[in-house]
Design a protein around this motif. Sequence first.
Motif, PDB file in Angstrom:
ATOM      1  N   GLU A  16       0.878  -1.195   0.053  1.00 18.35           N
ATOM      2  CA  GLU A  16       0.074   0.072   0.035  1.00 18.35           C
ATOM      3  C   GLU A  16       0.919   1.304   0.010  1.00 18.35           C
ATOM      4  O   GLU A  16       1.907   1.246   0.861  1.00 18.35           O
ATOM      5  CB  GLU A  16      -0.688   0.064   1.329  1.00 18.35           C
ATOM      6  CG  GLU A  16      -2.059  -1.152   1.193  1.00 18.35           C
ATOM      7  CD  GLU A  16      -2.746  -1.155   2.688  1.00 18.35           C
ATOM      8  OE1 GLU A  16      -2.555  -0.106   3.549  1.00 18.35           O
ATOM      9  OE2 GLU A  16      -3.348  -1.991   2.927  1.00 18.35           O
ATOM     10  N   ASN A  17       0.703   2.153  -0.866  1.00 15.43           N
ATOM     11  CA  ASN A  17       1.336   3.318  -1.126  1.00 15.43           C
ATOM     12  C   ASN A  17       2.952   3.439  -1.082  1.00 15.43           C
ATOM     13  O   ASN A  17       3.572   4.225  -0.425  1.00 15.43           O
ATOM     14  CB  ASN A  17       0.860   4.332   0.315  1.00 15.43           C
ATOM     15  CG  ASN A  17      -0.810   4.509   0.194  1.00 15.43           C
ATOM     16  OD1 ASN A  17      -1.184   4.750  -0.865  1.00 15.43           O
ATOM     17  ND2 ASN A  17      -1.192   4.496   1.520  1.00 15.43           N
ATOM     18  N   VAL A  18       3.341   2.498  -1.758  1.00 12.45           N
ATOM     19  CA  VAL A  18       4.766   2.154  -2.140  1.00 12.45           C
ATOM     20  C   VAL A  18       4.946   2.645  -3.393  1.00 12.45           C
ATOM     21  O   VAL A  18       4.572   2.176  -4.298  1.00 12.45           O
ATOM     22  CB  VAL A  18       5.300   0.770  -1.847  1.00 12.45           C
ATOM     23  CG1 VAL A  18       6.754   0.625  -1.974  1.00 12.45           C
ATOM     24  CG2 VAL A  18       5.127   0.542  -0.318  1.00 12.45           C
ATOM     25  N   ASN A  39       6.507   0.797 -18.981  1.00 14.98           N
ATOM     26  CA  ASN A  39       7.748   1.664 -18.258  1.00 14.98           C
ATOM     27  C   ASN A  39       7.070   2.650 -17.425  1.00 14.98           C
ATOM     28  O   ASN A  39       6.142   3.116 -17.532  1.00 14.98           O
ATOM     29  CB  ASN A  39       8.574   2.541 -19.227  1.00 14.98           C
ATOM     30  CG  ASN A  39       9.488   1.471 -19.915  1.00 14.98           C
ATOM     31  OD1 ASN A  39       9.723   0.470 -19.543  1.00 14.98           O
ATOM     32  ND2 ASN A  39      10.041   1.936 -21.016  1.00 14.98           N
ATOM     33  N   GLY A  40       7.543   2.584 -16.120  1.00 15.46           N
ATOM     34  CA  GLY A  40       7.077   3.419 -15.031  1.00 15.46           C
ATOM     35  C   GLY A  40       5.685   2.777 -14.303  1.00 15.46           C
ATOM     36  O   GLY A  40       5.287   3.663 -13.490  1.00 15.46           O
ATOM     37  N   ALA A  41       5.363   1.555 -14.617  1.00 14.43           N
ATOM     38  CA  ALA A  41       4.054   1.099 -14.056  1.00 14.43           C
ATOM     39  C   ALA A  41       4.292   0.575 -12.561  1.00 14.43           C
ATOM     40  O   ALA A  41       3.236   0.522 -11.991  1.00 14.43           O
ATOM     41  CB  ALA A  41       3.709   0.167 -14.940  1.00 14.43           C
ATOM     42  N   GLY A  42       5.547   0.252 -12.264  1.00 11.20           N
ATOM     43  CA  GLY A  42       5.946  -0.144 -10.763  1.00 11.20           C
ATOM     44  C   GLY A  42       6.057  -1.381 -10.737  1.00 11.20           C
ATOM     45  O   GLY A  42       6.122  -2.003  -9.541  1.00 11.20           O
ATOM     46  N   ILE A  65       7.403   6.385   0.244  1.00 11.37           N
ATOM     47  CA  ILE A  65       5.985   6.432   0.426  1.00 11.37           C
ATOM     48  C   ILE A  65       5.540   7.148  -0.783  1.00 11.37           C
ATOM     49  O   ILE A  65       6.396   8.217  -1.136  1.00 11.37           O
ATOM     50  CB  ILE A  65       5.969   7.250   1.624  1.00 11.37           C
ATOM     51  CG1 ILE A  65       6.514   6.607   2.966  1.00 11.37           C
ATOM     52  CG2 ILE A  65       4.549   7.488   1.897  1.00 11.37           C
ATOM     53  CD1 ILE A  65       6.652   7.322   4.007  1.00 11.37           C
ATOM     54  N   GLN A  66       4.529   6.742  -1.367  1.00  9.76           N
ATOM     55  CA  GLN A  66       3.983   7.373  -2.310  1.00  9.76           C
ATOM     56  C   GLN A  66       3.676   8.745  -2.228  1.00  9.76           C
ATOM     57  O   GLN A  66       3.043   9.202  -1.159  1.00  9.76           O
ATOM     58  CB  GLN A  66       2.448   6.501  -2.729  1.00  9.76           C
ATOM     59  CG  GLN A  66       1.899   6.914  -4.148  1.00  9.76           C
ATOM     60  CD  GLN A  66       0.838   6.216  -4.176  1.00  9.76           C
ATOM     61  OE1 GLN A  66      -0.270   6.259  -3.439  1.00  9.76           O
ATOM     62  NE2 GLN A  66       0.644   5.372  -5.434  1.00  9.76           N
ATOM     63  N   GLU A  67       3.770   9.705  -3.179  1.00 13.20           N
ATOM     64  CA  GLU A  67       3.670  11.170  -3.096  1.00 13.20           C
ATOM     65  C   GLU A  67       2.231  11.329  -2.620  1.00 13.20           C
ATOM     66  O   GLU A  67       1.447  10.699  -3.255  1.00 13.20           O
ATOM     67  CB  GLU A  67       3.825  11.824  -4.542  1.00 13.20           C
ATOM     68  CG  GLU A  67       3.924  13.259  -4.462  1.00 13.20           C
ATOM     69  CD  GLU A  67       4.312  13.717  -5.485  1.00 13.20           C
ATOM     70  OE1 GLU A  67       3.847  14.779  -6.080  1.00 13.20           O
ATOM     71  OE2 GLU A  67       5.506  13.102  -6.504  1.00 13.20           O
ATOM     72  N   ALA A  72       3.201   4.099   4.312  1.00 13.32           N
ATOM     73  CA  ALA A  72       3.289   2.930   3.257  1.00 13.32           C
ATOM     74  C   ALA A  72       3.382   1.676   4.026  1.00 13.32           C
ATOM     75  O   ALA A  72       3.875   1.907   5.285  1.00 13.32           O
ATOM     76  CB  ALA A  72       4.614   3.187   2.447  1.00 13.32           C
ATOM     77  N   VAL A  73       2.780   0.698   3.564  1.00 13.54           N
ATOM     78  CA  VAL A  73       2.811  -0.450   4.191  1.00 13.54           C
ATOM     79  C   VAL A  73       3.115  -1.631   3.354  1.00 13.54           C
ATOM     80  O   VAL A  73       2.810  -1.859   2.028  1.00 13.54           O
ATOM     81  CB  VAL A  73       1.191  -0.883   4.891  1.00 13.54           C
ATOM     82  CG1 VAL A  73       1.260  -2.207   5.264  1.00 13.54           C
ATOM     83  CG2 VAL A  73       0.869   0.283   5.765  1.00 13.54           C
ATOM     84  N   VAL A  74       3.903  -2.651   3.647  1.00 14.45           N
ATOM     85  CA  VAL A  74       4.332  -3.880   2.979  1.00 14.45           C
ATOM     86  C   VAL A  74       3.931  -4.942   4.103  1.00 14.45           C
ATOM     87  O   VAL A  74       4.241  -5.005   5.051  1.00 14.45           O
ATOM     88  CB  VAL A  74       5.738  -3.951   2.649  1.00 14.45           C
ATOM     89  CG1 VAL A  74       6.042  -5.363   2.045  1.00 14.45           C
ATOM     90  CG2 VAL A  74       6.191  -2.766   1.740  1.00 14.45           C
TER      91      VAL A  74
END
Length: 135
Positions: A16-18, A39-42, A65-67, A72-74
């Motif tokens: 989440e939010n990474v 490209n850039g999809a994650g 952490i996502q902008e 963020a959670v893993v």
Amino acid sequence: MTTESSPLHILSLTIENVGKITALSITPDGRPVTIVGGNGAGKSTVGDAIEAGFLGGDHFPEAMIQEGQDEAVVEIRTERYTLRRRRARGKPQRFEVLGPKGEKFPSPQKLIDDICAPTGFAFRLAMLERMDEKA
């Protein structure tokens, strides 16, 4: 039978939010998982999140952490453990390891380090096919 020296297999991964990933859940069901995208999809973020989940510290910097998000959670579930690592802006990481009955371990990072130490932490991401942006 699973022993302490046997490898850990990821049964589920939640991110989440990474990086570019807002929410992702993967349940491999015992087979290899192929991750594809432009490209850039994650795609690389998935590997980075697995590394962050196991290793923490410098492997899970605040920059992951996502902008626009505060945390963020893993979460990684294996046969024996559930690893849950949270990274909030301006705060230390929080890490817990739960056993199969929900029991918490007092030194979670030491437990994971001890498990990974004999063989070293390693996982592979294989890019089986590259999407051609021009196609």
